[in-house]
Design a protein around this motif. Structure first.
Motif, PDB file in Angstrom:
ATOM      1  N   ALA A 527     -48.582  31.515  50.014  1.00 52.19           N
ATOM      2  CA  ALA A 527     -47.169  30.696  50.229  1.00 52.19           C
ATOM      3  C   ALA A 527     -47.440  29.527  48.973  1.00 52.19           C
ATOM      4  CB  ALA A 527     -47.166  29.716  51.556  1.00 52.19           C
ATOM      5  N   VAL A 528     -48.764  29.164  48.945  1.00 52.52           N
ATOM      6  CA  VAL A 528     -48.773  27.932  47.650  1.00 52.52           C
ATOM      7  C   VAL A 528     -48.607  28.877  46.410  1.00 52.52           C
ATOM      8  CG1 VAL A 528     -50.243  26.544  46.322  1.00 52.52           C
ATOM      9  CG2 VAL A 528     -50.257  26.593  49.164  1.00 52.52           C
ATOM     10  N   ALA A 529     -49.188  30.068  46.291  1.00 59.51           N
ATOM     11  CA  ALA A 529     -49.181  30.588  45.022  1.00 59.51           C
ATOM     12  C   ALA A 529     -47.825  31.307  44.541  1.00 59.51           C
ATOM     13  CB  ALA A 529     -50.243  31.920  45.043  1.00 59.51           C
ATOM     14  N   ARG A 530     -46.922  31.513  45.603  1.00 61.14           N
ATOM     15  CA  ARG A 530     -45.651  32.117  45.235  1.00 61.14           C
ATOM     16  C   ARG A 530     -44.689  31.042  44.624  1.00 61.14           C
ATOM     17  NH1 ARG A 530     -42.799  35.179  44.593  1.00 61.14           N
ATOM     18  NH2 ARG A 530     -41.740  36.036  46.448  1.00 61.14           N
ATOM     19  N   ARG A 531     -45.157  29.798  44.620  1.00 63.52           N
ATOM     20  CA  ARG A 531     -44.192  28.737  44.089  1.00 63.52           C
ATOM     21  C   ARG A 531     -44.072  28.884  42.638  1.00 63.52           C
ATOM     22  NH1 ARG A 531     -42.503  24.385  46.991  1.00 63.52           N
ATOM     23  NH2 ARG A 531     -42.471  23.121  45.122  1.00 63.52           N
ATOM     24  N   TRP A 532     -45.469  29.724  41.968  1.00 63.70           N
ATOM     25  CA  TRP A 532     -45.438  29.581  40.767  1.00 63.70           C
ATOM     26  C   TRP A 532     -45.474  31.315  40.246  1.00 63.70           C
ATOM     27  CZ3 TRP A 532     -48.261  26.031  43.287  1.00 63.70           C
ATOM     28  CH2 TRP A 532     -47.723  24.768  43.159  1.00 63.70           C
ATOM     29  N   LEU A 533     -46.207  32.155  41.167  1.00 66.43           N
ATOM     30  CA  LEU A 533     -46.244  33.363  40.664  1.00 66.43           C
ATOM     31  C   LEU A 533     -45.397  34.508  41.316  1.00 66.43           C
ATOM     32  CD1 LEU A 533     -50.212  33.370  40.859  1.00 66.43           C
ATOM     33  CD2 LEU A 533     -48.928  33.371  38.897  1.00 66.43           C
ATOM     34  N   SER A 534     -45.160  35.560  40.706  1.00 63.87           N
ATOM     35  CA  SER A 534     -44.253  36.603  41.382  1.00 63.87           C
ATOM     36  C   SER A 534     -44.899  37.489  42.538  1.00 63.87           C
ATOM     37  CB  SER A 534     -43.874  37.506  40.602  1.00 63.87           C
ATOM     38  OG  SER A 534     -44.688  38.444  40.023  1.00 63.87           O
ATOM     39  N   SER A 535     -44.213  37.838  43.295  1.00 67.13           N
ATOM     40  CA  SER A 535     -45.226  39.175  44.291  1.00 67.13           C
ATOM     41  C   SER A 535     -45.697  40.021  43.778  1.00 67.13           C
ATOM     42  CB  SER A 535     -43.899  39.524  45.571  1.00 67.13           C
ATOM     43  OG  SER A 535     -43.204  40.290  44.811  1.00 67.13           O
ATOM     44  N   LEU A 536     -45.339  40.637  42.488  1.00 74.92           N
ATOM     45  CA  LEU A 536     -45.752  41.680  42.158  1.00 74.92           C
ATOM     46  C   LEU A 536     -47.345  41.284  41.399  1.00 74.92           C
ATOM     47  CD1 LEU A 536     -42.997  43.382  40.397  1.00 74.92           C
ATOM     48  CD2 LEU A 536     -44.376  44.090  42.434  1.00 74.92           C
ATOM     49  N   GLU A 537     -47.335  40.121  40.922  1.00 73.46           N
ATOM     50  CA  GLU A 537     -48.638  39.586  40.243  1.00 73.46           C
ATOM     51  C   GLU A 537     -49.640  39.522  41.500  1.00 73.46           C
ATOM     52  OE1 GLU A 537     -46.836  37.046  36.512  1.00 73.46           O
ATOM     53  OE2 GLU A 537     -46.755  36.085  38.452  1.00 73.46           O
ATOM     54  N   LEU A 538     -49.175  38.890  42.598  1.00 74.35           N
ATOM     55  CA  LEU A 538     -50.337  38.654  43.635  1.00 74.35           C
ATOM     56  C   LEU A 538     -50.613  39.840  44.253  1.00 74.35           C
ATOM     57  CD1 LEU A 538     -48.455  35.444  45.294  1.00 74.35           C
ATOM     58  CD2 LEU A 538     -50.473  35.373  43.928  1.00 74.35           C
ATOM     59  N   LEU A 539     -49.626  40.738  44.314  1.00 76.11           N
ATOM     60  CA  LEU A 539     -50.056  42.042  45.223  1.00 76.11           C
ATOM     61  C   LEU A 539     -51.055  42.795  44.429  1.00 76.11           C
ATOM     62  CD1 LEU A 539     -46.344  42.952  46.488  1.00 76.11           C
ATOM     63  CD2 LEU A 539     -48.152  41.527  47.507  1.00 76.11           C
ATOM     64  N   LEU A 540     -50.597  43.055  43.184  1.00 71.41           N
ATOM     65  CA  LEU A 540     -51.652  43.799  42.204  1.00 71.41           C
ATOM     66  C   LEU A 540     -52.948  43.236  42.077  1.00 71.41           C
ATOM     67  CD1 LEU A 540     -51.807  46.371  40.735  1.00 71.41           C
ATOM     68  CD2 LEU A 540     -50.616  45.438  38.839  1.00 71.41           C
ATOM     69  N   GLY A 541     -52.774  41.787  41.858  1.00 69.82           N
ATOM     70  CA  GLY A 541     -54.015  41.063  41.418  1.00 69.82           C
ATOM     71  C   GLY A 541     -54.976  41.389  42.739  1.00 69.82           C
TER      72      GLY A 541
END
Length: 902
Positions: A527-541
């Motif tokens: 939830a915190v990271a999605r303020r700055w990062l896209s879902s694709l970046e978080l999912l693939l990472g």
């Protein structure tokens, strides 16, 4: 300024516009931008005639001052919130929801509840993926004769699990006679294989006089024999309903059902082994000595480590491809995972299947490991056994006997190792182990495709690296929470560290707390990271580290790699699907796609989490939490939806679940009759000393074990006001609390000197020994300062006699336990005999160890036994003995201070 020169505008940095804002604005622009005419360009740039009296355009200095003022205003109220709301509104109007760098829009209608619905659906998939879903319902006693009935098997189990039945005990002999009659009732004529079987390391030898029950059922045209086995002995204080009463009654009921359906083509050898608990000694004796061993083509073993859970096929022989494919063909309720075979080959744990595997025999080893808190405990009773587990064992045994009983086993039962795993609703999937590396290669290609699709959709390399870092952080935090939770709750559980198969009696609530806490960690970070990062970046990472582990496992543990290969593949496919869907990724189509692709992640990893918990209990809480974190991170394509209706309800839900489960677990920690606290009291006496002592556990906690300490003091009727070294009695403590105990008129063991010869400076003695109090186990130890050496036990030569310190014998020998030793000619026989009597009431009276229901003997500290020690040098050495001979008779407890009858 020229006709179409641009005015001097403030830069993006001055206006606070970020790269993500530009990407969001570009998505809203039409795909094709028409060329502007001169007039349109002039109008856009303000090159129209200014009305008379209108203000002149601001100067460059005025523009910069205005830009700085706007920037200060934006800093006072963070611009991202405003831009996020605008972008969300635009996206919502386009039907795609919030974009990266924004808080999720508050959708209307059913989509508003998509987050809770998603979590509910994932929970449902997880429940359906549980290994417990493979368990059948119990079958009543009035079922067809050709069907395995757990109810019929339970009636047999109640007969053989009345009391503990260690080798050498009267109950052991009673159960062997009962099983002999049951086999005869099925039309067979069993034999008793009696042998001395030993295992040895450099310091100790374990021996037993084993009595295996064996019977052979001829086939109509045998191509090889199928051996089916379980062990009928139990541990010292355990009735052994689960371990391994379930295996024994499974075989009896399966044989009855199979024979009711007609004869088989192949021979069936039934082997009910003895002294498994002492070191697989019955199975070792059969594998080493029995003439039928050469006819065995296939082994079916049924074991138990606990009192419930699904029956899992967890071990095979080498080159298992053929037998595993046969398992997939016949098993009506398959549960198997080649990871367990991979792990078991590396672990020191053994079962009766081990001697056959070591002898090159192929086979299948089945076991259940649920309700592990009863394993080897006095609570391993028929009442504490899950009947569905027995039924699961049984349907597999019947199916295996019928299938292999009619196959041509002469064509070979081996093939290259196979990868196999149970998939919910699909059964057992099997493929050659040679496919492991190509699957890894395909996974690498899929990773490249997912990365390319994500980058084209706007993901950044920095965002991917951050996503990887957040996944590592989530796993690390979950691991730390698990360790802290385990240490904290242990203070409420007096049984912690005193059980053989589990850390606590009741662990399920704590596992649920771990899952809730890990869910809170992962969703909060997301939830915190999605303020700055896209879902694709978080999912693939998040998928990068599991991918790396899967690739490593394909080389280091190839039969286990598939447990991560396929979940990672599903997660990468979800990333590709979201990238290709573009603006529709948060619509209904994207939601359904990620739900569908998350199902394989849960189908693979939920049973793996269960298996890890059942195998290691909460002693492996850190590993369990990390695997749960990996499961959640690979499920992020679906979990990204739980940010609706806001980003914090899911972490809060996880915290509430964890706190509630912890509270219930701690409240349930209070000892009860079904979950008793351990307590320790041991009676010790050395013949010739005139003094006996009670011994209790030096590790008892004065607060946590207060009731157990008080009980021991009350039963001893004397204060534990001293300490002593009790290692000479075979106990582990150099200093343990001791109290004065009354003496008993117990006879010394019978010792007969068979030969006694001196050759030069060496003396060689062969003697026979037998307990006269009925001790189930004899341990022969050497004097620390002496130079006596063991040479042979019942005719079995000792390896490395110079380093061997003790010989331990289980069971009752046919006549005497014959031991051969040598020593310097001038020295006495430096051997002590230690007798362990696991029915101490026979000497001490029926109430000597009576307890309230919520206390139980501590099996780890060897409680509830009488240990008697005798020196051969003092009593039995014809050259050096100095004690007067006497023939005491057993009798009741005498008063403290009574003299030793010897």
């Amino acid at each position: 300024m020229g006709k179409y020169d641009l005015p001097d505008l403030p830069s993006d940095d001055e206006l606070g516009i970020t790269e993500e804002d530009r990407r969001a604005y570009e998505e809203d622009l039409p795909a094709e931008r028409p060329e502007l005419s001169d007039a349109e360009m002039a109008a856009l740039l303000g090159e129209t005639a200014r009305p008379e009296g209108a203000a002149a355009p601001p100067s460059r200095k005025e523009k910069r001052a205005r830009a700085k003022k706007e920037k200060k205003q934006k800093k006072a109220k963070p611009p991202k919130e405003k831009r996020g709301k605008e972008a969300a509104a635009k996206a919502l109007s386009a039907g795609e929801g919030a974009t990266a760098g924004s808080s999720p829009a508050t959708p209307g209608g059913a989509a508003r509840w998509r987050g809770p619905v998603t979590l509910g659906l994932l929970l449902g998939v997880a429940v359906l993926s549980s290994s417990r879903m493979t368990m059948p319902s119990p079958v009543p006693a009035n079922a067809s004769d050709t069907v395995f009935s757990s109810a019929r098997a339970m009636s047999t189990l109640t007969e053989i699990a009345r009391r503990p039945r260690p080798p050498g005990s009267p109950e052991h002999a009673r159960v062997r006679a009962y099983l002999t009659e049951r086999l005869r009732g099925l039309g067979m004529e069993p034999e008793v294989e009696t042998a001395t079987s030993v295992v040895q390391d450099s310091r100790a030898m374990i021996a037993a006089t084993v009595r295996n029950l064996v019977v052979r059922i001829p086939g109509s045209a045998s191509t090889g024999a199928i051996l089916i086995t379980a062990h009928y002995d139990s541990r010292e204080l355990s009735p052994g309903a689960g371990d391994d009463g379930t295996g024994v009654v499974t075989i009896l009921e399966a044989l009855r059902a199979v024979r009711a359906g007609g004869s088989l083509r192949n021979d069936v050898i039934v082997l009910l082994t003895d002294a498994e608990e002492a070191g697989l000694l019955g199975a070792r004796a059969f594998a080493r000595d029995h003439p039928w061993m050469r006819d065995v083509a296939l082994v079916l073993s049924f074991e138990m480590r606990g009192g419930g859970g699904p029956s899992m096929m967890f071990e095979t022989g080498a080159e298992n491809g053929w037998v595993v494919r046969q398992l997939a063909d016949f098993d009506p309720r398959p549960l198997a995972n080649s990871m367990s075979t991979e792990v078991y080959r590396r672990m020191p744990n053994d079962t009766d299947f081990t001697p056959f595997r070591e002898a090159g025999k192929q086979g299948l080893n089945f076991a259940a490991v649920g309700r592990a808190h009863v394993y080897h405990q006095p609570t391993d009773t028929p009442e504490n056994l899950d009947e569905a587990t027995l039924q699961h064992h049984g349907v597999r045994a019947v199916a295996a006997l019928r299938h292999f009983g009619n196959l041509d086993l002469g064509e070979g039962v081996t093939a290259g190792d196979a990868v196999f795993f149970t998939v919910p609703f699909f059964g057992l999937l099997v493929y050659d182990g040679s496919w492991v590396l190509p699957v890894t290669g395909g996974l690498l290609l899929l990773l490249f495709l997912a990365a390319g699709a994500a980058l084209r959709a706007g993901a950044g390399v920095g965002g991917l690296v951050t996503g990887l870092g957040l996944a590592i952080l989530g796993g690390a935090l979950s691991y730390g929470i698990a360790l802290g939770l385990g240490a904290w709750v242990a203070r409420f559980h007096p049984e912690a560290g005193h059980l053989d198969g589990s850390l606590f009696h009741l662990e399920g609530w704590y596992v649920l707390a771990l899952v809730g806490a890990t869910l809170a960690v992962v969703t909060a970070l997301h939830a915190v990271a999605r303020r700055w990062l896209s879902s694709l970046e978080l999912l693939l990472g998040a998928a990068l580290l599991p991918f790396a582990v899967a690739a490593w496992a394909s080389f280091a543990a190839p039969l286990a790699a598939m447990n991560l290969q396929w979940p990672v593949a599903a997660s990468l496919l979800a990333v590709i699907a979201l990238a290709l869907l573009g603006s529709r990724r948060e619509g209904l189509v994207g939601w359904l796609a990620v739900l569908l692709l998350t199902a394989p992640v849960l189908a693979f990893l939920v049973p793996l989490v269960e298996l890890l918990w059942l195998a290691f209990s909460l002693s492996g809480a850190g590993m369990i939490a990390v695997l749960v974190a990996v499961t959640l991170h690979l499920s992020l394509p679906a979990l990204d939806t739980v940010r609706r209706p806001n980003g914090w309800w899911a972490p809060l839900t996880g915290v509430l679940v964890a706190a509630s489960a912890l509270a219930i677990g701690v409240r349930s920690a209070r000892p009860t009759a079904t979950r008793p606290a351990p307590s320790t009291l041991i009676y010790t006496y050395e013949h010739g000393t005139g003094a006996a002592r009670w011994v209790t556990d030096p590790g008892a906690d004065i607060l946590l074990d207060e009731e157990a300490i008080d009980w021991a003091a009350a039963r001893a009727a004397a204060p534990f006001d001293g300490t002593d070294d009790v290692r000479p009695f075979g106990l582990a403590w150099a200093q343990a609390p001791v109290a004065t105990a009354p003496l008993v008129t117990a006879p010394r063991p019978e010792v007969v000197i068979l030969t006694d010869t001196i050759a030069g400076t060496q003396r060689r003695v062969a003697f026979g020994v037998r307990s006269r109090v009925g001790a189930e186990r004899l341990t022969l130890t050497l004097d620390a300062a002496g130079r006596t050496r063991f040479l042979a036990v019942n005719g079995v030569a000792v390896g490395q006699p110079g380093s061997l310190e003790r010989v331990q014998h289980w069971g009752e020998p046919d006549s005497l336990l014959v031991v051969e030793v040598d020593m310097p000619a001038a020295e006495p026989i430096g051997v002590h005999v230690v007798e362990d009597l696991w029915r101490p009431e026979q000497l001490l009276g029926a109430g000597a160890f009576a307890r309230p229901p919520h206390l139980a003997p501590d099996t780890q500290s060897r409680s509830d036994r009488a240990i008697l020690r005798t020196s051969l040098a003092a009593f039995a050495d014809p050259r050096h003995g100095f004690m007067e001979e006497a023939t005491p008779t057993t009798g009741p407890l005498t008063q403290p201070g009574a003299q030793d009858s010897n």
